[in-house]
Write a protein that holds these residues in place. Structure first.
Motif, short mmCIF file in Angstrom:
data_model
loop_
_atom_site.label_atom_id
_atom_site.label_comp_id
_atom_site.label_asym_id
_atom_site.label_seq_id
_atom_site.Cartn_x
_atom_site.Cartn_y
_atom_site.Cartn_z
N ALA A 175 -35.97 2.75 -70.25
CA ALA A 175 -36.84 3.93 -70.26
C ALA A 175 -37.14 4.45 -68.87
N ASP A 176 -37.25 3.56 -67.88
CA ASP A 176 -37.58 4.00 -66.53
C ASP A 176 -36.34 4.38 -65.72
N GLY A 177 -35.15 4.14 -66.28
CA GLY A 177 -33.92 4.49 -65.59
C GLY A 177 -33.55 3.58 -64.45
N ASN A 178 -34.25 2.47 -64.29
CA ASN A 178 -33.95 1.52 -63.22
C ASN A 178 -33.14 0.36 -63.77
N VAL A 179 -31.88 0.29 -63.35
CA VAL A 179 -30.95 -0.70 -63.89
C VAL A 179 -30.56 -1.68 -62.80
N PRO A 180 -30.78 -2.99 -63.01
CA PRO A 180 -30.41 -3.97 -61.98
C PRO A 180 -28.91 -3.94 -61.69
N VAL A 181 -28.53 -4.07 -60.42
CA VAL A 181 -27.13 -4.15 -60.00
C VAL A 181 -26.98 -5.39 -59.13
N PRO A 182 -26.58 -6.52 -59.72
CA PRO A 182 -26.39 -7.73 -58.91
C PRO A 182 -25.23 -7.55 -57.92
N ILE A 183 -25.40 -8.13 -56.73
CA ILE A 183 -24.39 -8.06 -55.68
C ILE A 183 -24.13 -9.46 -55.16
N VAL A 184 -22.86 -9.81 -54.99
CA VAL A 184 -22.50 -11.10 -54.40
C VAL A 184 -21.73 -10.84 -53.12
N LEU A 185 -22.07 -11.59 -52.07
CA LEU A 185 -21.39 -11.48 -50.78
C LEU A 185 -20.64 -12.78 -50.52
N VAL A 186 -19.38 -12.66 -50.10
CA VAL A 186 -18.56 -13.82 -49.77
C VAL A 186 -18.21 -13.75 -48.29
N ASP A 187 -18.67 -14.73 -47.52
CA ASP A 187 -18.43 -14.76 -46.08
C ASP A 187 -17.20 -15.60 -45.75
N THR A 188 -16.55 -15.27 -44.64
CA THR A 188 -15.41 -16.04 -44.16
C THR A 188 -15.67 -16.52 -42.73
N ASP A 189 -14.88 -17.52 -42.30
CA ASP A 189 -15.04 -18.01 -40.93
C ASP A 189 -14.44 -17.07 -39.91
N GLU A 190 -13.79 -16.01 -40.37
CA GLU A 190 -13.26 -14.99 -39.48
C GLU A 190 -14.23 -13.83 -39.29
N GLY A 191 -15.42 -13.94 -39.91
CA GLY A 191 -16.42 -12.92 -39.73
C GLY A 191 -16.31 -11.73 -40.67
N ILE A 192 -15.44 -11.84 -41.69
CA ILE A 192 -15.30 -10.77 -42.68
C ILE A 192 -16.11 -11.14 -43.91
N THR A 193 -16.86 -10.18 -44.43
CA THR A 193 -17.65 -10.40 -45.64
C THR A 193 -17.15 -9.47 -46.75
N GLY A 194 -16.87 -10.06 -47.90
CA GLY A 194 -16.44 -9.28 -49.06
C GLY A 194 -17.60 -9.02 -49.99
N VAL A 195 -17.57 -7.87 -50.67
CA VAL A 195 -18.65 -7.46 -51.57
C VAL A 195 -18.14 -7.41 -53.00
N GLY A 196 -18.86 -8.04 -53.90
CA GLY A 196 -18.58 -7.96 -55.33
C GLY A 196 -19.80 -7.45 -56.06
N LEU A 197 -19.64 -6.42 -56.90
CA LEU A 197 -20.75 -5.87 -57.67
C LEU A 197 -20.62 -6.32 -59.12
N GLY A 198 -21.74 -6.74 -59.70
CA GLY A 198 -21.73 -7.13 -61.10
C GLY A 198 -22.38 -8.47 -61.33
N ALA A 199 -22.80 -8.68 -62.58
CA ALA A 199 -23.51 -9.92 -62.93
C ALA A 199 -22.67 -11.14 -62.60
N HIS A 200 -23.32 -12.16 -62.09
CA HIS A 200 -22.56 -13.36 -61.71
C HIS A 200 -23.36 -14.63 -62.02
N ALA A 201 -23.73 -14.77 -63.26
CA ALA A 201 -24.35 -16.02 -63.71
C ALA A 201 -23.36 -17.16 -63.56
N HIS A 202 -23.88 -18.36 -63.34
CA HIS A 202 -23.04 -19.56 -63.20
C HIS A 202 -22.16 -19.50 -61.96
N LEU A 203 -22.60 -18.78 -60.95
CA LEU A 203 -21.82 -18.64 -59.73
C LEU A 203 -21.59 -20.00 -59.07
#
Length: 363
Positions: free
Chosen positions: A16-44
């Motif tokens: 009703a309020d139009g506010n929808v959760p958007v889970p975000i997961v970040l994956v870091d590397t030892d080379e300093g690059i971070t990847g972004v994944g959008l979407g629910a991630h239960a049991h990560l």
């Protein structure tokens, strides 16, 4: 948080309020690059050890490692969301490491991805519906998918209103119209209701007319109507698509952004082997948009909100009825940590909770 500024939802419920959760997961590397994944991630925590310490460029092999790690309990549902979020982040890392946008790394040639409007609009008044689709039309969109299934008379009226908006914007050109009822009908209801609509309208497809796993029912609906049958956004794994394809139960093969890039690529190959088109689904489907540029059977992609989630910037624009992907390495996603709000808890009455008597109606 996706802040729509208006109610959003479907036959199963409404935010009703139009506010929808958007889970975000970040994956870091030892080379300093971070990847972004959008979407629910239960049991990560259960899935991540499959990729921890690995070379992220081995994305498809790591995808299979994650699937194998869930072998006993199964990888469907929320677990598949965790796999998809990590997979999308790994593709982001791989493309960033190569210094290329993902669409080019995957072999895409055209950065333009045809789009259709999808406003999650079941709770809007007629006036609000017209105003929303005028915004889509101003971006060149000439195709729209409405949410419905609870009142076929109302569905017809709303489809006709949107047809008028898009026809006027297209200077008389006939728009493409679709209806998504989110698994709210029986087989007989689907054939009867779509038949009524088709006496007044030319529907391109009816989406999820019956339950997602009902291959026989989807095939029966397809035989009884002129419109195509679209489904697949809630299917998690090729094994769930196979019965539908074998039964001739689906005409438009869909895949949801939350299940990841590798899943979409494999679904697309399976659909292509059956001479069927694919169509990505999602609120922020950026990963699948990049992937869609590389597959031969992409038809059209869902465009929901014209604005990205709060705190998220994406290197793409919407012009002349299409997503236009940019040249930023990877997915082109940048995050503003300070602007990312803590998601509100889900509650009864949202589209994520199926009503107790869904589909149990006499008319």
């Amino acid at each position: 948080m996706q802040a729509w500024g208006r109610p959003v939802g479907d036959a199963n419920g409404v935010h009703a309020d139009g506010n929808v959760p958007v889970p975000i997961v970040l994956v870091d590397t030892d080379e300093g690059i971070t990847g972004v994944g959008l979407g629910a991630h239960a049991h990560l925590d259960a899935v991540f050890p499959a990729i921890e310490g690995e070379d992220p460029r081995a994305v498809t092999a790591l995808y299979d490692r994650m699937v194998r790690r869930t072998f006993k309990a199964g990888h469907a549902g929320a677990v598949f969301g965790a796999i998809g979020a990590l997979d999308t982040a790994l593709w982001d890392i791989k493309a960033q490491a190569a210094g290329e946008p993902l669409w080019r790394l995957l072999g895409g040639r055209d950065r333009r991805i045809p789009a259709y409007a999808s406003g999650l609009d079941i709770a809007l008044t007629d006036a609000e519906l017209i105003a929303v689709h005028q915004e889509y039309a101003a971006r060149g969109l000439r195709a729209a998918k409405l949410k419905g299934g609870l009142d076929i008379g109302r569905d017809r009226r709303r489809l006709e209103l949107v047809r008028e908006v898009l026809t006027e914007a297209g200077q008389g050109a006939r728009p493409a119209l679709m209806l998504d009822v989110n698994e709210s009908w029986t087989r007989k209801q689907a054939v009867r209701h779509v038949g009524k609509l088709e006496r007044a309208l030319d529907l391109v497809w009816i989406e999820e007319p019956v339950r997602r796993w009902d291959a026989e029912g989807l095939a029966a609906v397809g035989r009884g109507i002129r419109a195509s049958v679209a489904t697949g956004e809630n299917l998690t794994g090729l094994e769930q698509y196979r019965p539908l394809l074998a039964a001739g139960a689906v005409d438009i093969v869909q895949a949801a952004a939350v299940w990841g890039v590798t899943h979409f690529l494999r679904v697309s190959a399976l659909a292509h082997a059956h001479d069927l088109p694919v169509s990505p689904i999602g609120t922020t489907p950026v990963g699948l948009l990049h992937a869609a540029a590389s597959v031969p059977n992409h038809l059209v992609s869902e465009l929901q909100d014209l604005q990205p989630p709060l705190g998220v910037s994406v290197d793409l624009t919407v012009e002349d009825g299409a997503f236009v992907l940019g040249d930023a390495p990877g997915l082109g996603i940048t995050l503003d940590a300070g602007a990312i709000a803590t998601p509100a808890p889900r509650s009864e009455g949202t589209p994520d909770v199926r009503p107790e008597r869904a589909g149990l109606r006499l008319h």
